[in-house]
Design a protein around this motif. Structure first.
Motif, PDB file in Angstrom:
ATOM      1  N   GLN A 226       0.836  -1.094   0.048  1.00 19.41           N
ATOM      2  CA  GLN A 226       0.070   0.048  -0.024  1.00 19.41           C
ATOM      3  C   GLN A 226       0.898   1.328   0.143  1.00 19.41           C
ATOM      4  N   SER A 227       2.010   1.090   0.533  1.00 22.87           N
ATOM      5  CA  SER A 227       2.943   2.219   0.698  1.00 22.87           C
ATOM      6  C   SER A 227       3.532   2.731  -0.783  1.00 22.87           C
ATOM      7  N   ILE A 228       3.430   1.783  -1.613  1.00 25.17           N
ATOM      8  CA  ILE A 228       4.096   2.049  -3.107  1.00 25.17           C
ATOM      9  C   ILE A 228       3.000   2.611  -3.828  1.00 25.17           C
ATOM     10  N   THR A 229       3.550   3.550  -4.764  1.00 25.00           N
ATOM     11  CA  THR A 229       2.605   4.046  -5.523  1.00 25.00           C
ATOM     12  C   THR A 229       2.699   3.295  -7.048  1.00 25.00           C
ATOM     13  N   LEU A 230       1.429   2.788  -7.284  1.00 24.61           N
ATOM     14  CA  LEU A 230       1.495   1.559  -8.428  1.00 24.61           C
ATOM     15  C   LEU A 230       0.687   2.171  -9.407  1.00 24.61           C
ATOM     16  N   SER A 231       1.093   1.988 -10.609  1.00 23.95           N
ATOM     17  CA  SER A 231       0.331   2.260 -11.938  1.00 23.95           C
ATOM     18  C   SER A 231      -0.940   1.518 -12.122  1.00 23.95           C
ATOM     19  N   ASP A 232      -1.827   2.054 -12.989  1.00 25.80           N
ATOM     20  CA  ASP A 232      -3.069   1.196 -13.100  1.00 25.80           C
ATOM     21  C   ASP A 232      -2.816  -0.201 -13.846  1.00 25.80           C
ATOM     22  N   ARG A 233      -1.838  -0.307 -14.645  1.00 25.42           N
ATOM     23  CA  ARG A 233      -1.328  -1.501 -15.244  1.00 25.42           C
ATOM     24  C   ARG A 233      -1.053  -2.451 -14.147  1.00 25.42           C
ATOM     25  N   ILE A 234       0.001  -2.198 -13.234  1.00 28.26           N
ATOM     26  CA  ILE A 234       0.528  -3.022 -12.301  1.00 28.26           C
ATOM     27  C   ILE A 234      -0.800  -3.226 -11.427  1.00 28.26           C
ATOM     28  N   ILE A 279      -4.902  -8.510  -1.301  1.00 25.67           N
ATOM     29  CA  ILE A 279      -4.331  -7.867  -2.282  1.00 25.67           C
ATOM     30  C   ILE A 279      -5.631  -7.512  -3.241  1.00 25.67           C
ATOM     31  N   PHE A 280      -6.440  -8.500  -3.396  1.00 21.53           N
ATOM     32  CA  PHE A 280      -7.659  -8.239  -4.424  1.00 21.53           C
ATOM     33  C   PHE A 280      -8.478  -7.158  -3.777  1.00 21.53           C
ATOM     34  N   GLU A 281      -8.740  -7.108  -2.516  1.00 21.84           N
ATOM     35  CA  GLU A 281      -9.433  -6.047  -1.928  1.00 21.84           C
ATOM     36  C   GLU A 281      -8.661  -4.817  -1.938  1.00 21.84           C
ATOM     37  N   MET A 282      -7.482  -4.797  -1.992  1.00 18.57           N
ATOM     38  CA  MET A 282      -6.627  -3.483  -1.892  1.00 18.57           C
ATOM     39  C   MET A 282      -6.654  -2.714  -3.161  1.00 18.57           C
ATOM     40  N   ASN A 283      -7.076  -3.647  -4.352  1.00 22.14           N
ATOM     41  CA  ASN A 283      -6.971  -2.739  -5.771  1.00 22.14           C
ATOM     42  C   ASN A 283      -8.396  -2.917  -6.135  1.00 22.14           C
ATOM     43  N   ASN A 284      -9.384  -3.415  -5.363  1.00 17.48           N
ATOM     44  CA  ASN A 284     -10.835  -3.306  -5.991  1.00 17.48           C
ATOM     45  C   ASN A 284     -11.794  -3.185  -5.049  1.00 17.48           C
ATOM     46  N   ASN A 285     -12.887  -2.537  -5.301  1.00 11.51           N
ATOM     47  CA  ASN A 285     -14.065  -2.276  -4.382  1.00 11.51           C
ATOM     48  C   ASN A 285     -14.854  -3.521  -3.959  1.00 11.51           C
ATOM     49  N   LEU A 286     -14.165  -4.265  -3.109  1.00  7.06           N
ATOM     50  CA  LEU A 286     -15.044  -5.625  -2.717  1.00  7.06           C
ATOM     51  C   LEU A 286     -16.585  -5.135  -2.140  1.00  7.06           C
TER      52      LEU A 286
END
Length: 386
Positions: A226-234, A279-286
């Motif tokens: 979460q502390s890393i800025t990730l691109s949409d692709r990643i 990880i799935f919940e972190m990147n998606n609205n569960l």
């Protein structure tokens, strides 16, 4: 990470409890259909829920103590006590009165601590408990104690200190007494026999404790990501990877490709389940899934009380005349539904009631602290005026 309910963990906790229920109902399907071991085939892996519970506990305890508080050790103890013990006490008393009073009142008290029945019987069960599923609570309480010591020493490094303490006991005790180490949860280790240190050292050296470390590591891993800025692709790549890992882990567990408690078996794959779900919940609205949310809410009540209901059913078949003592899927469904209803009522009548009592006591501690703080500031102002 924003404090609040982590849906993926909440859902997994409910699934873990339900899988344990199915595991304890496997005999209901055996020797009924053409496939004689159908119950074992379908539900034998259900016991993996225990390993999943331990990993979730490691994650939740670290997550719920992220914010430092005044009187934190006392509040932590109150939360853990009112979360665990009231329902445990009631469940044990019901078990003692209506199912088995084997061992007498002293055995009831021992089970309520909770201590396992026999520390000569081998890891991980150590002879179980008066109430069957409660054998796992001995591990939970021991972990809570180690974690309390850890955040008293250093809140920032509580996860690392706790992991170190667990490894010290699991690896250090084994190596000291035998000159070797095993990470298999199933072992017959017996240390310091004939001394007062026999039970605690034998118990704390069980490799099953490493499952809690998995939960602590999962928490720190998610914080790091979460502390890393990730691109949409990643983020999309991580989402696909998490789905793949979750499906593979589920398949490995449920198809009995691995079998058994411990960090090298179910524990390792449950760690993969937890991390992939987070990880799935972190990147998606569960989204809110009501049946899974319900299971998560009643998971502790379901875990403890289903065994009581099943045992009463088996001991008193004349009371449950719906099936005329016939086994099969209909009886499994019937007992699962009854277990869920019982868990729902117990959750609201006992669990939530005593959790509210705990919150009330904690709020009084906070109020007392605030009043003290205001008085100190006022006294400081008066001193300045003088």
């Amino acid at each position: 990470m924003v404090l609040g309910k982590v849906k993926s963990i909440h859902y997994l906790r409910g699934i873990a409890a339900l899988m344990v229920v199915f595991y304890h109902l496997k005999a209901t399907l055996n020797d009924v259909y053409a496939q004689k071991d159908l119950g074992d085939m379908l539900f034998n892996s259900g016991a993996f829920g225990v390993d999943l519970f331990f990993i979730i506990s490691g994650f939740i305890i670290c997550y719920s103590t992220e914010r430092k508080e005044s009187f934190m050790p006392l509040k932590y103890l109150l939360r853990r006590f009112f979360r665990i013990y009231p329902l445990l006490f009631v469940s044990l008393i019901v078990t003692y009165l209506f199912i088995s009073n084997q061992g007498g009142f002293s055995f009831l008290l021992r089970s309520a601590i909770p201590l396992n029945t026999n520390y000569d019987a081998g890891s991980p069960f150590f002879g179980y408990n008066l109430l069957g599923p409660a054998w796992t609570l001995s591990y939970e309480i021991a972990f809570y104690a180690l974690f309390l010591l850890s955040f008293v020493l250093s809140h920032r490094f509580r996860w690392l200190i706790c992991s170190g303490l667990i490894l010290l006991f699991v690896l250090g005790v084994q190596y000291y007494y035998t000159g070797g180490v095993t990470l298999l949860a199933y072992n017959s280790n017996n240390f310091a026999t004939g001394t007062i240190w026999h039970a605690p050292l034998t118990f704390l050296s069980s490799p099953l404790f490493i499952n809690f470390i998995y939960g602590l590591v999962a928490y720190k891993l998610i914080l790091f990501i979460q502390s890393i800025t990730l691109s949409d692709r990643i983020k999309r790549t991580l989402t696909l990877f998490s789905l793949f890992l979750f499906l593979i882990s589920s398949l490995v567990i449920l198809s009995v490709q691995v079998y058994g408690h411990g960090p090298l078996l179910w524990g390792a794959w449950c760690f993969a389940l937890v991390v992939s779900a987070l990880i799935f919940e972190m990147n998606n609205n569960l989204r809110d899934i009501k049946p899974l949310s319900f299971l998560g809410d009643v998971s502790y009540s379901l875990y403890l009380t289903h065994a009581i209901l099943i045992e009463i059913f088996r001991k008193n078949p004349e009371v449950f005349t719906l099936f005329n003592n016939q086994k099969g899927f209909s009886q499994v469904i019937y007992l699962v539904i009854l277990s869920l209803f019982l868990a729902y009522f117990v959750h609201h009548l006992i669990e939530k009631t005593f959790i509210s009592v705990g919150k009330m006591l904690i709020s009084k501690i906070g109020t007392k602290r605030n009043h003290t703080h205001k008085k100190t500031k006022l006294e400081g102002a008066l001193s300045a005026d003088q």
